[in-house]
Scaffold this motif. Structure first.
Motif, PDB file in Angstrom:
ATOM      1  N   THR A  14       7.803  -4.735   6.851  1.00  0.00           N
ATOM      2  CA  THR A  14       7.297  -5.126   5.531  1.00  0.00           C
ATOM      3  C   THR A  14       7.557  -6.593   5.227  1.00  0.00           C
ATOM      4  O   THR A  14       7.298  -7.044   4.104  1.00  0.00           O
ATOM      5  CB  THR A  14       7.916  -4.257   4.412  1.00  0.00           C
ATOM      6  N   GLY A  15       8.064  -7.326   6.191  1.00  0.00           N
ATOM      7  CA  GLY A  15       8.340  -8.743   5.964  1.00  0.00           C
ATOM      8  C   GLY A  15       9.419  -8.962   4.925  1.00  0.00           C
ATOM      9  O   GLY A  15       9.424  -9.969   4.231  1.00  0.00           O
ATOM     10  N   GLY A  16      10.322  -7.998   4.793  1.00  0.00           N
ATOM     11  CA  GLY A  16      11.416  -8.116   3.841  1.00  0.00           C
ATOM     12  C   GLY A  16      11.147  -7.505   2.484  1.00  0.00           C
ATOM     13  O   GLY A  16      12.037  -7.462   1.626  1.00  0.00           O
ATOM     14  N   GLU A  17       9.922  -7.030   2.264  1.00  0.00           N
ATOM     15  CA  GLU A  17       9.589  -6.414   0.967  1.00  0.00           C
ATOM     16  C   GLU A  17      10.430  -5.152   0.763  1.00  0.00           C
ATOM     17  O   GLU A  17      10.459  -4.267   1.614  1.00  0.00           O
ATOM     18  CB  GLU A  17       8.114  -6.053   0.890  1.00  0.00           C
ATOM     19  N   ALA A  18      11.080  -5.056  -0.398  1.00  0.00           N
ATOM     20  CA  ALA A  18      11.941  -3.920  -0.706  1.00  0.00           C
ATOM     21  C   ALA A  18      11.252  -2.871  -1.573  1.00  0.00           C
ATOM     22  O   ALA A  18      11.624  -1.706  -1.565  1.00  0.00           O
ATOM     23  CB  ALA A  18      13.202  -4.406  -1.411  1.00  0.00           C
ATOM     24  N   SER A  19      10.240  -3.296  -2.323  1.00  0.00           N
ATOM     25  CA  SER A  19       9.560  -2.408  -3.258  1.00  0.00           C
ATOM     26  C   SER A  19       8.062  -2.689  -3.172  1.00  0.00           C
ATOM     27  O   SER A  19       7.633  -3.824  -3.380  1.00  0.00           O
ATOM     28  CB  SER A  19      10.078  -2.666  -4.669  1.00  0.00           C
ATOM     29  N   ILE A  20       7.302  -1.641  -2.844  1.00  0.00           N
ATOM     30  CA  ILE A  20       5.873  -1.823  -2.577  1.00  0.00           C
ATOM     31  C   ILE A  20       5.063  -0.840  -3.419  1.00  0.00           C
ATOM     32  O   ILE A  20       5.271   0.372  -3.328  1.00  0.00           O
ATOM     33  CB  ILE A  20       5.574  -1.595  -1.080  1.00  0.00           C
ATOM     34  N   GLU A  21       4.147  -1.350  -4.227  1.00  0.00           N
ATOM     35  CA  GLU A  21       3.241  -0.488  -4.989  1.00  0.00           C
ATOM     36  C   GLU A  21       2.101  -0.055  -4.086  1.00  0.00           C
ATOM     37  O   GLU A  21       1.543  -0.884  -3.348  1.00  0.00           O
ATOM     38  CB  GLU A  21       2.688  -1.214  -6.205  1.00  0.00           C
ATOM     39  N   VAL A  22       1.779   1.232  -4.151  1.00  0.00           N
ATOM     40  CA  VAL A  22       0.707   1.764  -3.318  1.00  0.00           C
ATOM     41  C   VAL A  22      -0.192   2.669  -4.142  1.00  0.00           C
ATOM     42  O   VAL A  22       0.217   3.224  -5.154  1.00  0.00           O
ATOM     43  CB  VAL A  22       1.260   2.556  -2.107  1.00  0.00           C
ATOM     44  N   SER A  23      -1.411   2.815  -3.680  1.00  0.00           N
ATOM     45  CA  SER A  23      -2.345   3.739  -4.291  1.00  0.00           C
ATOM     46  C   SER A  23      -2.348   4.996  -3.438  1.00  0.00           C
ATOM     47  O   SER A  23      -2.969   5.033  -2.371  1.00  0.00           O
ATOM     48  CB  SER A  23      -3.740   3.107  -4.341  1.00  0.00           C
ATOM     49  N   ALA A  24      -1.587   6.006  -3.871  1.00  0.00           N
ATOM     50  CA  ALA A  24      -1.462   7.244  -3.111  1.00  0.00           C
ATOM     51  C   ALA A  24      -1.130   8.382  -4.057  1.00  0.00           C
ATOM     52  O   ALA A  24      -0.619   8.160  -5.156  1.00  0.00           O
ATOM     53  CB  ALA A  24      -0.378   7.101  -2.047  1.00  0.00           C
ATOM     54  N   LYS A  25      -1.410   9.594  -3.605  1.00  0.00           N
ATOM     55  CA  LYS A  25      -1.207  10.760  -4.462  1.00  0.00           C
ATOM     56  C   LYS A  25      -0.094  11.682  -3.996  1.00  0.00           C
ATOM     57  O   LYS A  25       0.310  12.581  -4.726  1.00  0.00           O
ATOM     58  CB  LYS A  25      -2.506  11.546  -4.569  1.00  0.00           C
ATOM     59  N   THR A  26       0.418  11.479  -2.772  1.00  0.00           N
ATOM     60  CA  THR A  26       1.491  12.320  -2.242  1.00  0.00           C
ATOM     61  C   THR A  26       2.533  11.448  -1.553  1.00  0.00           C
ATOM     62  O   THR A  26       2.295  10.262  -1.302  1.00  0.00           O
ATOM     63  CB  THR A  26       0.959  13.336  -1.202  1.00  0.00           C
ATOM     64  N   VAL A  27       3.657  12.055  -1.212  1.00  0.00           N
ATOM     65  CA  VAL A  27       4.698  11.339  -0.469  1.00  0.00           C
ATOM     66  C   VAL A  27       4.126  10.844   0.853  1.00  0.00           C
ATOM     67  O   VAL A  27       4.249   9.665   1.201  1.00  0.00           O
ATOM     68  CB  VAL A  27       5.924  12.245  -0.248  1.00  0.00           C
ATOM     69  N   ILE A  34       3.551   6.806   2.386  1.00  0.00           N
ATOM     70  CA  ILE A  34       3.990   6.262   3.678  1.00  0.00           C
ATOM     71  C   ILE A  34       2.783   5.725   4.441  1.00  0.00           C
ATOM     72  O   ILE A  34       2.837   4.638   5.028  1.00  0.00           O
ATOM     73  CB  ILE A  34       4.737   7.328   4.504  1.00  0.00           C
ATOM     74  N   GLU A  35       1.694   6.458   4.422  1.00  0.00           N
ATOM     75  CA  GLU A  35       0.476   6.011   5.108  1.00  0.00           C
ATOM     76  C   GLU A  35      -0.075   4.730   4.470  1.00  0.00           C
ATOM     77  O   GLU A  35      -0.565   3.841   5.170  1.00  0.00           O
ATOM     78  CB  GLU A  35      -0.561   7.121   5.100  1.00  0.00           C
ATOM     79  N   ALA A  36       0.017   4.612   3.143  1.00  0.00           N
ATOM     80  CA  ALA A  36      -0.463   3.410   2.457  1.00  0.00           C
ATOM     81  C   ALA A  36       0.400   2.191   2.806  1.00  0.00           C
ATOM     82  O   ALA A  36      -0.130   1.086   2.984  1.00  0.00           O
ATOM     83  CB  ALA A  36      -0.480   3.637   0.946  1.00  0.00           C
ATOM     84  N   VAL A  37       1.708   2.394   2.932  1.00  0.00           N
ATOM     85  CA  VAL A  37       2.572   1.288   3.351  1.00  0.00           C
ATOM     86  C   VAL A  37       2.232   0.902   4.783  1.00  0.00           C
ATOM     87  O   VAL A  37       2.150  -0.280   5.117  1.00  0.00           O
ATOM     88  CB  VAL A  37       4.071   1.651   3.213  1.00  0.00           C
ATOM     89  N   GLU A  38       1.968   1.891   5.631  1.00  0.00           N
ATOM     90  CA  GLU A  38       1.562   1.613   7.023  1.00  0.00           C
ATOM     91  C   GLU A  38       0.282   0.790   7.062  1.00  0.00           C
ATOM     92  O   GLU A  38       0.153  -0.121   7.894  1.00  0.00           O
ATOM     93  CB  GLU A  38       1.384   2.923   7.793  1.00  0.00           C
ATOM     94  N   ASP A  39      -0.663   1.096   6.180  1.00  0.00           N
ATOM     95  CA  ASP A  39      -1.920   0.336   6.141  1.00  0.00           C
ATOM     96  C   ASP A  39      -1.669  -1.141   5.829  1.00  0.00           C
ATOM     97  O   ASP A  39      -2.322  -2.015   6.387  1.00  0.00           O
ATOM     98  CB  ASP A  39      -2.881   0.922   5.102  1.00  0.00           C
ATOM     99  N   LYS A  40      -0.710  -1.397   4.942  1.00  0.00           N
ATOM    100  CA  LYS A  40      -0.383  -2.780   4.575  1.00  0.00           C
ATOM    101  C   LYS A  40       0.526  -3.448   5.608  1.00  0.00           C
ATOM    102  O   LYS A  40       0.439  -4.653   5.824  1.00  0.00           O
ATOM    103  CB  LYS A  40       0.342  -2.810   3.219  1.00  0.00           C
ATOM    104  N   TYR A  41       1.423  -2.648   6.184  1.00  0.00           N
ATOM    105  CA  TYR A  41       2.453  -3.175   7.079  1.00  0.00           C
ATOM    106  C   TYR A  41       2.529  -2.314   8.346  1.00  0.00           C
ATOM    107  O   TYR A  41       3.370  -1.415   8.437  1.00  0.00           O
ATOM    108  CB  TYR A  41       3.807  -3.198   6.382  1.00  0.00           C
ATOM    109  N   PRO A  42       1.657  -2.565   9.299  1.00  0.00           N
ATOM    110  CA  PRO A  42       1.657  -1.774  10.534  1.00  0.00           C
ATOM    111  C   PRO A  42       3.040  -1.759  11.202  1.00  0.00           C
ATOM    112  O   PRO A  42       3.735  -2.766  11.243  1.00  0.00           O
ATOM    113  CB  PRO A  42       0.633  -2.485  11.417  1.00  0.00           C
ATOM    114  N   GLY A  43       3.406  -0.575  11.667  1.00  0.00           N
ATOM    115  CA  GLY A  43       4.703  -0.388  12.308  1.00  0.00           C
ATOM    116  C   GLY A  43       5.709   0.299  11.411  1.00  0.00           C
ATOM    117  O   GLY A  43       6.748   0.770  11.871  1.00  0.00           O
TER     118      GLY A  43
END
Length: 89
Positions: free
Chosen positions: A14-27, A31-40
């Motif tokens: 995440t390049g050091g990001e500790a808190s990430i807002e995502v557009s998602a409806k489930t847990v 996680i998948e939305a964070v993966e889309d922004k930050y592969p790996g």
């Protein structure tokens, strides 16, 4: 939007990001939305079959989730905390 709180040891993708807002409806969706922004990122949380790793725990607004609650719905103002246990001896 739900907010994913990333533990320090999982912040490399995440390049050091500790808190990430995502557009998602489930847990899982978070996680998948964070993966889309930050592969790996997802491989730190899920195994190759998409199952929550043994030493990873999730909390929604401070409340622990059971391992079988990965599809739990989230509200727009929820906070999903990821806790990465440290093992060793």
């Amino acid at each position: 939007m739900p907010r994913v709180e990333v533990p320090p040891r999982y912040r490399v993708p995440t390049g050091g990001e500790a808190s990430i807002e995502v557009s998602a409806k489930t847990v899982r969706g978070c996680i998948e939305a964070v993966e889309d922004k930050y592969p790996g990122f997802q491989k730190l949380v899920f195994d190759s079959k998409g199952v929550q790793k043994l030493f990873v725990s999730f909390f929604i607004n401070g409340e622990a989730l059971a391992r079988d609650e990965i599809e739990t719905p989230l509200k727009q103002d929820d906070s999903l905390e990821i806790v990465a246990a440290i093992a060793g001896g």
